[in-house]
Design a protein around this motif. Sequence first.
Motif, PDB file in Angstrom:
ATOM      1  N   THR A 160       1.230   4.177  -3.049  1.00  0.00           N
ATOM      2  CA  THR A 160       2.510   3.595  -3.739  1.00  0.00           C
ATOM      3  C   THR A 160       3.656   3.492  -2.951  1.00  0.00           C
ATOM      4  O   THR A 160       4.508   2.600  -3.043  1.00  0.00           O
ATOM      5  CB  THR A 160       2.809   4.981  -4.787  1.00  0.00           C
ATOM      6  OG1 THR A 160       1.475   5.167  -5.572  1.00  0.00           O
ATOM      7  CG2 THR A 160       3.585   4.514  -5.959  1.00  0.00           C
ATOM      8  N   ILE A 165       4.540  -0.120  -6.584  1.00  0.00           N
ATOM      9  CA  ILE A 165       3.866   0.156  -7.949  1.00  0.00           C
ATOM     10  C   ILE A 165       3.320  -1.113  -8.403  1.00  0.00           C
ATOM     11  O   ILE A 165       2.666  -0.782  -9.460  1.00  0.00           O
ATOM     12  CB  ILE A 165       4.627   1.055  -8.820  1.00  0.00           C
ATOM     13  CG1 ILE A 165       5.885   0.086  -9.406  1.00  0.00           C
ATOM     14  CG2 ILE A 165       5.010   2.478  -8.485  1.00  0.00           C
ATOM     15  CD1 ILE A 165       6.347   0.696 -10.449  1.00  0.00           C
ATOM     16  N   SER A 169      -0.875  -1.767  -4.380  1.00  0.00           N
ATOM     17  CA  SER A 169      -1.349  -0.635  -4.400  1.00  0.00           C
ATOM     18  C   SER A 169      -2.480  -0.133  -5.413  1.00  0.00           C
ATOM     19  O   SER A 169      -3.700   0.604  -4.611  1.00  0.00           O
ATOM     20  CB  SER A 169      -0.201   0.405  -4.813  1.00  0.00           C
ATOM     21  OG  SER A 169       0.284   0.637  -6.031  1.00  0.00           O
ATOM     22  N   LYS A 170      -2.613  -0.742  -6.451  1.00  0.00           N
ATOM     23  CA  LYS A 170      -3.871  -0.261  -7.266  1.00  0.00           C
ATOM     24  C   LYS A 170      -5.193  -0.730  -6.580  1.00  0.00           C
ATOM     25  O   LYS A 170      -6.208  -0.013  -6.656  1.00  0.00           O
ATOM     26  CB  LYS A 170      -3.263  -0.585  -8.833  1.00  0.00           C
ATOM     27  CG  LYS A 170      -2.533   0.278  -9.317  1.00  0.00           C
ATOM     28  CD  LYS A 170      -2.160  -0.116 -10.569  1.00  0.00           C
ATOM     29  CE  LYS A 170      -0.851   0.585 -11.124  1.00  0.00           C
ATOM     30  NZ  LYS A 170       0.314  -0.238 -10.288  1.00  0.00           N
ATOM     31  N   GLY A 246       1.405   4.993 -12.336  1.00  0.00           N
ATOM     32  CA  GLY A 246       2.801   3.970 -12.268  1.00  0.00           C
ATOM     33  C   GLY A 246       2.168   2.648 -12.547  1.00  0.00           C
ATOM     34  O   GLY A 246       1.532   1.995 -11.925  1.00  0.00           O
TER      35      GLY A 246
END
Lengths: 304, 311
Positions: A160, A165, A169-170, A246
């Motif tokens: 993150t 966010i 990042s995911k 997030g």
Amino acid sequence: MSTTLIREPKAPAAPQAAAAVGPSALAGWTAQQRTTAVLAAAGTAAARAGSLVWKSAAILAFLALWELGPTYLASPSTRVFLPPLHEVLAAWGRLFETGSIQGHIAASLTRSVAGFGTALAAGVSLGLLIAWYGRLNAVLNPLLELFRNTAALALLPVFTLLLGIGEESKISIVAYAAFFPVLLNTIADVKTVDPLLIRAARSLGLNSFRLFQKVILPSAVPTIFTGIRMAGTASILVLIAAEMVGAKAGLGYLIVNAQSSFLIPDMYAGILTVSLLGLAVNFLLVALERHFSRWRTAVGADAA
Amino acid sequence: MTAKISLRGVTKQFTVRPGKGSGARPKARPGQANASTLTAIDSLSLDVRDGEFLTLVGPSGSGKTTLLDLLAGLSSPTSGEVLVDGKPVTGPGKDRAVVFQQYALFPWRTASANVSIGLEGKGADGRKPNRRERAAKAREYLELVGLAGFEDRYPHELSGGMKQRVAIARSLAYEPDVLLMDEPFAALDAQTREQLQDELLRIWKATGKTIVFITHGIDEAVYLGQRVAVLSARPGRLKEIVEVDIPDRDGADDIRSHPAFVEQRHKVWTLLHDEVRLAHDAGHRKILPDGTAPDEPSSATHETLPERSAA
């Protein structure tokens, strides 16, 4: 307090379900016992139907408990946090009508497919490479072990901080979590390819590339798939967690957001969707695995 | 007749790292902290004629498989020359095919696809056969080994004897001149073995291949071979070549009880007997492909018993 209240009805509910299921399952069994060579197919079909009833019995019992438990057994204050099944399904229906659940599913699926796909491509190709060059494996193995044993979620803050966010990042953390099972299983399997098969292939005049393509890769497929299935589970797990921390969309976000907005049925609708999604992914991967390793699944049946 | 295969003073040594491989011997011989050498074959010279069926017997660990690997081009000799058609062997080639004891079929391929794997590259005419041509060829050779109709079976659906038939078909399919067979029937039951021996003789007569057949069964060696080469205990040297002179083996009569067969068999048995004892006393065991030989006296006995195939 609430847990004890929920557990109580389990005992009466289970025998009821079993009793309801009993006759048909028994019919299946006696049919199986009477099975002759001619009736073998019919017998197995009956047995399969019987086992299907048995398998769904537990789920039906659970759903019944979910529906009836909160209404009749839980205190009113608990019921707020534990809505019966029909309320959750109604909430799911509303979310579906407004199209918001589709949006969340799409967001989650996009991320997991992107991350999982990246992990798959990188894991399999790197795994083949590392396993092929024994020295590379010796050098990298300790490092890989270290990374593998670092829980992906522990690195979530790092991802993150570095990537924000947003989507990057995911997707990255999903890819990270899925990468190691795929990589390590690929390495393990290439190393265990029967040396006799390699000798045979070389005696047939196959060069290194053909050997790889025609012997090592196909014989590694079943174990690679074990890694892929582990990776599938890991990627969903990590994705939901990442979305909870997030995000502006996605199933993890839906769950956390519903909780904080006190839309408890919506929260359960999200959870239900997550588990169904996980089931579907696993089912799909198992089917794929079966398709690619017909020769091997049958070996097990043969030995039995 | 011309020499198809020539071995000229071939020696093969392996560098043995103590405790490596099976780990059966963590405590190596004293003073063996560093790598030592194991001489599997020692200055062996042997000619195999074109179209000949030569069988090779020797006690366990006498370098039979090592010799076959050299012929196949899977390894190269430490010194000496291995010639096929007068040219030194530099690697595996389409002129030679290997049949292994454990079949070595690719389990994810059907019988037909196993047979045609050797055809998937460029053929002798520099052209790649297409799928249909390969399938036709596979069918032809499966038929030759008596497996017509089994094209679409996976190896796990076949019995040991059928698997070995597929393996033989696979090695014949790309039409090599030389068939190298490493105890191909050792893992089969006695009945299947006799059946396959007759089949092999039939195929040999039909195709005129040069066959080098390794076995530790004296009966098998005498029954199949025109000549039987007897190797000594490790390091493997050529002890003697026995010319086998028995009536035509067409499987019709019980050749194995023919006086000539009994006599030849006894001759080979006598030659081999001392070597087996030597190998046994020294505790020799099979040399693994990576050159390690887990010499363990305890398990040497059952492997070296020459009577095993007579069962």
